[in-house]
Design a protein around this motif. Sequence first.
Motif, PDB file in Angstrom:
ATOM      1  N   ILE A  76      14.861  -1.990   0.723  1.00  0.00           N
ATOM      2  CA  ILE A  76      14.512  -2.624  -0.698  1.00  0.00           C
ATOM      3  C   ILE A  76      13.611  -3.475  -0.728  1.00  0.00           C
ATOM      4  CG2 ILE A  76      14.626  -2.710  -3.000  1.00  0.00           C
ATOM      5  CD1 ILE A  76      17.342  -0.757  -2.683  1.00  0.00           C
ATOM      6  N   VAL A  77      12.398  -3.492  -1.157  1.00  0.00           N
ATOM      7  CA  VAL A  77      11.532  -4.648  -0.868  1.00  0.00           C
ATOM      8  C   VAL A  77      10.951  -5.097  -2.322  1.00  0.00           C
ATOM      9  CG1 VAL A  77       9.666  -3.467  -0.060  1.00  0.00           C
ATOM     10  CG2 VAL A  77       9.641  -5.993   0.151  1.00  0.00           C
ATOM     11  N   THR A  78      10.718  -6.207  -2.915  1.00  0.00           N
ATOM     12  CA  THR A  78       9.982  -6.301  -4.171  1.00  0.00           C
ATOM     13  C   THR A  78       8.700  -7.236  -4.060  1.00  0.00           C
ATOM     14  OG1 THR A  78      10.228  -6.839  -6.638  1.00  0.00           O
ATOM     15  CG2 THR A  78      11.208  -8.490  -4.869  1.00  0.00           C
ATOM     16  N   ALA A  79       7.500  -6.963  -4.847  1.00  0.00           N
ATOM     17  CA  ALA A  79       6.414  -7.585  -4.877  1.00  0.00           C
ATOM     18  C   ALA A  79       6.496  -8.890  -5.581  1.00  0.00           C
ATOM     19  CB  ALA A  79       5.179  -6.933  -5.236  1.00  0.00           C
ATOM     20  N   ARG A 132      10.318   3.148   7.306  1.00  0.00           N
ATOM     21  CA  ARG A 132       9.603   2.479   8.443  1.00  0.00           C
ATOM     22  C   ARG A 132       8.426   3.542   8.350  1.00  0.00           C
ATOM     23  NH1 ARG A 132      10.710   0.994  14.753  1.00  0.00           N
ATOM     24  NH2 ARG A 132       8.686   0.197  14.988  1.00  0.00           N
ATOM     25  N   GLY A 133       7.329   3.119   8.593  1.00  0.00           N
ATOM     26  CA  GLY A 133       5.970   3.695   8.611  1.00  0.00           C
ATOM     27  C   GLY A 133       5.669   4.366   7.576  1.00  0.00           C
ATOM     28  N   GLY A 134       6.079   4.192   6.096  1.00  0.00           N
ATOM     29  CA  GLY A 134       5.750   5.191   5.123  1.00  0.00           C
ATOM     30  C   GLY A 134       6.334   6.349   5.228  1.00  0.00           C
ATOM     31  N   GLY A 165       0.754  -4.609  -7.680  1.00  0.00           N
ATOM     32  CA  GLY A 165       0.078  -4.362  -6.555  1.00  0.00           C
ATOM     33  C   GLY A 165      -1.319  -4.838  -6.168  1.00  0.00           C
ATOM     34  N   VAL A 166      -1.998  -4.325  -5.273  1.00  0.00           N
ATOM     35  CA  VAL A 166      -3.346  -4.648  -5.039  1.00  0.00           C
ATOM     36  C   VAL A 166      -4.194  -4.383  -6.134  1.00  0.00           C
ATOM     37  CG1 VAL A 166      -3.884  -2.580  -3.864  1.00  0.00           C
ATOM     38  CG2 VAL A 166      -5.331  -4.563  -3.077  1.00  0.00           C
ATOM     39  N   ARG A 167      -5.153  -5.307  -6.681  1.00  0.00           N
ATOM     40  CA  ARG A 167      -6.045  -4.997  -7.431  1.00  0.00           C
ATOM     41  C   ARG A 167      -7.544  -5.201  -7.419  1.00  0.00           C
ATOM     42  NH1 ARG A 167      -2.350  -8.810 -11.119  1.00  0.00           N
ATOM     43  NH2 ARG A 167      -3.464 -10.896 -10.780  1.00  0.00           N
ATOM     44  N   ILE A 168      -8.559  -4.755  -7.944  1.00  0.00           N
ATOM     45  CA  ILE A 168      -9.822  -5.248  -7.970  1.00  0.00           C
ATOM     46  C   ILE A 168      -9.929  -6.315  -9.073  1.00  0.00           C
ATOM     47  CG2 ILE A 168     -12.193  -4.783  -7.975  1.00  0.00           C
ATOM     48  CD1 ILE A 168     -10.780  -3.231  -5.711  1.00  0.00           C
ATOM     49  N   GLU A 169     -10.270  -7.534  -8.848  1.00  0.00           N
ATOM     50  CA  GLU A 169     -10.375  -8.810  -9.832  1.00  0.00           C
ATOM     51  C   GLU A 169     -11.732  -8.564 -10.288  1.00  0.00           C
ATOM     52  OE1 GLU A 169      -7.808 -10.516 -10.615  1.00  0.00           O
ATOM     53  OE2 GLU A 169      -6.492 -10.316  -9.171  1.00  0.00           O
ATOM     54  N   LYS A 170     -12.596  -8.383  -9.516  1.00  0.00           N
ATOM     55  CA  LYS A 170     -14.229  -8.230 -10.194  1.00  0.00           C
ATOM     56  C   LYS A 170     -14.956  -7.655  -9.096  1.00  0.00           C
ATOM     57  CE  LYS A 170     -15.883 -12.763  -8.729  1.00  0.00           C
ATOM     58  NZ  LYS A 170     -16.403 -13.960  -9.187  1.00  0.00           N
ATOM     59  N   ASP A 186       6.102  -4.676   4.085  1.00  0.00           N
ATOM     60  CA  ASP A 186       5.411  -5.666   3.316  1.00  0.00           C
ATOM     61  C   ASP A 186       4.064  -5.352   2.764  1.00  0.00           C
ATOM     62  OD1 ASP A 186       4.886  -5.547   6.198  1.00  0.00           O
ATOM     63  OD2 ASP A 186       4.959  -7.527   6.579  1.00  0.00           O
ATOM     64  N   ILE A 187       3.501  -4.263   3.842  1.00  0.00           N
ATOM     65  CA  ILE A 187       2.431  -3.329   3.367  1.00  0.00           C
ATOM     66  C   ILE A 187       2.604  -2.777   2.077  1.00  0.00           C
ATOM     67  CG2 ILE A 187       0.463  -1.881   4.084  1.00  0.00           C
ATOM     68  CD1 ILE A 187       1.109  -2.542   6.788  1.00  0.00           C
ATOM     69  N   ALA A 188       3.577  -1.843   2.051  1.00  0.00           N
ATOM     70  CA  ALA A 188       4.002  -1.111   1.019  1.00  0.00           C
ATOM     71  C   ALA A 188       4.093  -2.142  -0.477  1.00  0.00           C
ATOM     72  CB  ALA A 188       5.042  -0.237   0.997  1.00  0.00           C
ATOM     73  N   ALA A 189       4.577  -3.134  -0.300  1.00  0.00           N
ATOM     74  CA  ALA A 189       4.925  -4.250  -1.527  1.00  0.00           C
ATOM     75  C   ALA A 189       3.266  -4.486  -1.847  1.00  0.00           C
ATOM     76  CB  ALA A 189       5.479  -5.075  -1.096  1.00  0.00           C
TER      77      ALA A 189
END
Length: 325
Positions: free
Chosen positions: A29-32, A171-173, A320-325, A157-160
Amino acid sequence: MKKSNVLVSAPGKLMLFGEHAVLYGNPCIVTAVDQRVYVNVEKVGGESIKINAPELKIDNYSIKVSDLGGVDYPKEVKFVLKAIEVFFKKYKIVSGLKIDTKSDFSSLFGFGSSSAVTVCMVKALSKIFDIEVDNKSLFDICFKVVLEVQGVGSGFDIAAAVWGGTIYFVRGGKVIKPLKISRLPLVVGYTGIKADTTTLVQKVAKLYKSHEKKIGEIFASIRVIVEKAKIALENTDYLKLGELMDENQKLLEDLSISSIELGSLTKAARRAGALGAKLSGAGGGDCMVALANKSKTAKIREAIEKSGGVIIDVKFNTEGVRIEK
């Protein structure tokens, strides 16, 4: 829609349960966290890639697209360049790029900046070249990048960085399940020692090879803890969660990846009223986390500092990942 210029950000991570065992097919279990990496990518003419990364002392580094995969990359920008190499090869792209990175991260703390920058880079490229990439495809590309750079990894860490929030992960998604959590009342303490993740992973691998039955049993116990922790998190059962943190810490000590400093900080947090405390990440140093009732938070923070720790103020369960502009 194609863009010639895009700014993307992605969060770091903090491991809550399942360290090391996750590399052997067990869940974690991982948190961002709200420390983010920012990558600005601009499509330019020609076939040169230029990178500026001030925090890493990279000033106008340049490489030709034709040299991708054929030369050794500087370690500071290895993940950025490998992400471009993998993406360009997958989608048969040749283009010049101008890349600027900045970060909220301190290089001292193991919050997963390499994975965050990889996710930012691939997300930005997908927007610039108008290629539809959903979260799972983004994860798969980034996981390939990390494996090609490091040779080993689980991908949590990629998933987060991709999904954000708090995630139950295999592991591995194989399993990526965002958990519905409103808050995480945690205190993070830094030992003052930067962890050497590769060495610690190798240490556990050697232990597993020489004592497969014993270490396998420890991993199995950690797996049970992770499953119980998932339920406790979803039910906001902090008393149970604290107990599970303490149990997980004991098993990590049995793996010999804790340290005197981590032990000192976790014990100090418990004495000050923490519901539970454990190391977070590879071990050997780096960070610990304590679960704190609001009424005890100040005492726990003070106790960690008095024991030689540095409090790291971060928010958890973030976007998670986002477009800032």
